[in-house]
Motif scaffolding. Structure first.
Motif, PDB file in Angstrom:
ATOM      1  N   ASP A  64       8.110  16.866 -21.901  1.00  0.00           N
ATOM      2  CA  ASP A  64       9.217  16.602 -22.809  1.00  0.00           C
ATOM      3  C   ASP A  64       9.420  15.092 -22.917  1.00  0.00           C
ATOM      4  O   ASP A  64       9.698  14.436 -21.914  1.00  0.00           O
ATOM      5  CB  ASP A  64      10.487  17.283 -22.284  1.00  0.00           C
ATOM      6  CG  ASP A  64      11.703  16.965 -23.120  1.00  0.00           C
ATOM      7  OD1 ASP A  64      11.616  17.011 -24.361  1.00  0.00           O
ATOM      8  OD2 ASP A  64      12.760  16.642 -22.522  1.00  0.00           O
ATOM      9  N   PRO A  65       9.299  14.520 -24.135  1.00  0.00           N
ATOM     10  CA  PRO A  65       9.431  13.072 -24.286  1.00  0.00           C
ATOM     11  C   PRO A  65      10.787  12.523 -23.828  1.00  0.00           C
ATOM     12  O   PRO A  65      10.849  11.450 -23.215  1.00  0.00           O
ATOM     13  CB  PRO A  65       9.240  12.838 -25.787  1.00  0.00           C
ATOM     14  CG  PRO A  65       8.520  14.041 -26.279  1.00  0.00           C
ATOM     15  CD  PRO A  65       8.928  15.167 -25.385  1.00  0.00           C
ATOM     16  N   PHE A  66      11.871  13.238 -24.095  1.00  0.00           N
ATOM     17  CA  PHE A  66      13.186  12.749 -23.674  1.00  0.00           C
ATOM     18  C   PHE A  66      13.316  12.777 -22.153  1.00  0.00           C
ATOM     19  O   PHE A  66      13.857  11.844 -21.547  1.00  0.00           O
ATOM     20  CB  PHE A  66      14.311  13.535 -24.331  1.00  0.00           C
ATOM     21  CG  PHE A  66      15.678  12.977 -24.028  1.00  0.00           C
ATOM     22  CD1 PHE A  66      16.013  11.688 -24.399  1.00  0.00           C
ATOM     23  CD2 PHE A  66      16.614  13.730 -23.352  1.00  0.00           C
ATOM     24  CE1 PHE A  66      17.269  11.151 -24.109  1.00  0.00           C
ATOM     25  CE2 PHE A  66      17.868  13.211 -23.057  1.00  0.00           C
ATOM     26  CZ  PHE A  66      18.190  11.916 -23.437  1.00  0.00           C
ATOM     27  N   SER A  67      12.800  13.825 -21.512  1.00  0.00           N
ATOM     28  CA  SER A  67      12.798  13.885 -20.042  1.00  0.00           C
ATOM     29  C   SER A  67      12.040  12.696 -19.468  1.00  0.00           C
ATOM     30  O   SER A  67      12.464  12.082 -18.478  1.00  0.00           O
ATOM     31  CB  SER A  67      12.153  15.178 -19.554  1.00  0.00           C
ATOM     32  OG  SER A  67      12.971  16.284 -19.779  1.00  0.00           O
ATOM     33  N   LYS A  68      10.912  12.349 -20.072  1.00  0.00           N
ATOM     34  CA  LYS A  68      10.110  11.212 -19.610  1.00  0.00           C
ATOM     35  C   LYS A  68      10.893   9.909 -19.750  1.00  0.00           C
ATOM     36  O   LYS A  68      10.883   9.067 -18.850  1.00  0.00           O
ATOM     37  CB  LYS A  68       8.806  11.142 -20.400  1.00  0.00           C
ATOM     38  CG  LYS A  68       7.898  10.043 -19.948  1.00  0.00           C
ATOM     39  CD  LYS A  68       6.602  10.036 -20.717  1.00  0.00           C
ATOM     40  CE  LYS A  68       5.741   8.881 -20.241  1.00  0.00           C
ATOM     41  NZ  LYS A  68       4.509   8.768 -20.992  1.00  0.00           N
ATOM     42  N   THR A  69      11.597   9.744 -20.861  1.00  0.00           N
ATOM     43  CA  THR A  69      12.402   8.540 -21.086  1.00  0.00           C
ATOM     44  C   THR A  69      13.494   8.415 -20.026  1.00  0.00           C
ATOM     45  O   THR A  69      13.707   7.333 -19.464  1.00  0.00           O
ATOM     46  CB  THR A  69      13.035   8.574 -22.490  1.00  0.00           C
ATOM     47  OG1 THR A  69      11.990   8.629 -23.464  1.00  0.00           O
ATOM     48  CG2 THR A  69      13.902   7.366 -22.737  1.00  0.00           C
ATOM     49  N   VAL A  70      14.198   9.504 -19.747  1.00  0.00           N
ATOM     50  CA  VAL A  70      15.260   9.496 -18.735  1.00  0.00           C
ATOM     51  C   VAL A  70      14.671   9.168 -17.365  1.00  0.00           C
ATOM     52  O   VAL A  70      15.223   8.354 -16.613  1.00  0.00           O
ATOM     53  CB  VAL A  70      16.020  10.841 -18.715  1.00  0.00           C
ATOM     54  CG1 VAL A  70      16.973  10.912 -17.529  1.00  0.00           C
ATOM     55  CG2 VAL A  70      16.755  11.060 -20.020  1.00  0.00           C
ATOM     56  N   SER A  71      13.542   9.770 -17.031  1.00  0.00           N
ATOM     57  CA  SER A  71      12.891   9.541 -15.745  1.00  0.00           C
ATOM     58  C   SER A  71      12.495   8.078 -15.576  1.00  0.00           C
ATOM     59  O   SER A  71      12.757   7.469 -14.533  1.00  0.00           O
ATOM     60  CB  SER A  71      11.655  10.437 -15.625  1.00  0.00           C
ATOM     61  OG  SER A  71      10.991  10.203 -14.421  1.00  0.00           O
ATOM     62  N   GLU A  72      11.888   7.506 -16.598  1.00  0.00           N
ATOM     63  CA  GLU A  72      11.469   6.105 -16.523  1.00  0.00           C
ATOM     64  C   GLU A  72      12.661   5.164 -16.387  1.00  0.00           C
ATOM     65  O   GLU A  72      12.630   4.215 -15.609  1.00  0.00           O
ATOM     66  CB  GLU A  72      10.638   5.740 -17.754  1.00  0.00           C
ATOM     67  CG  GLU A  72       9.276   6.393 -17.751  1.00  0.00           C
ATOM     68  CD  GLU A  72       8.514   6.223 -19.062  1.00  0.00           C
ATOM     69  OE1 GLU A  72       9.088   5.669 -20.041  1.00  0.00           O
ATOM     70  OE2 GLU A  72       7.360   6.659 -19.119  1.00  0.00           O
TER      71      GLU A  72
END
Length: 152
Positions: A64-72
């Protein structure tokens, strides 16, 4: 007990890749905070959840691109931007073992970050997709500073 993984850590008979299921490896940042490698199994989570310092558990989905953004963004804050002592870990919400304790911690939206101290949920952050996550640093600072209200 050994479990198969997708990251290289050793090759055993039959060419399968393995690592110990109880691994809690972490990268220690310049701030002294730790960012643990992502977890997929309840045994790994059990080892981390009782840390005395706040543990920010980011429940996310790998693709999930948004999950990746939050994680980073969370990792960047923990490693470089906060002066408070906090640790972070990504928890793969699409793993079957993880789903059971998501219910226990009231995680019903992905991504969600819960803050644990000594195994007790002290706060929760649910990012909104239409924001730039500018409030995430303030939340991390609040949780790390001990100002977060304890929830029962």
């Amino acid at each position: 007990m050994l479990r198969p993984i997708s990251l290289f850590s050793g090759v055993l008979a039959g060419g399968l890749l393995y690592r110990a299921a109880f691994s809690t490896s972490a990268i220690r940042s310049d701030t002294g905070n730790r960012v643990f490698f992502r977890i997929r199994y309840s045994q790994e989570f059990d080892q981390l959840k009782t840390l005395p310092t706040p543990l920010l558990c980011n429940f996310y989905i790998r693709n999930d691109p948004f999950s990746k953004t939050v994680s980073e963004r969370l990792k960047e804050i923990v490693e470089k931007e906060t002066s408070n002592t906090v640790n972070a870990v990504d928890v793969e919400a699409d793993e079957p073992e993880v789903r059971d304790f998501m219910i226990d911690y009231g995680v019903n939206q992905i991504p969600t970050i819960i803050a644990l101290r000594g195994g007790i949920v002290i706060d929760k952050y649910v990012p909104k997709k239409d924001t730039d996550l500018s409030d995430l640093k303030g939340w991390v600072d609040k949780v790390g500073g001990g100002d977060a209200p304890k929830k029962e």
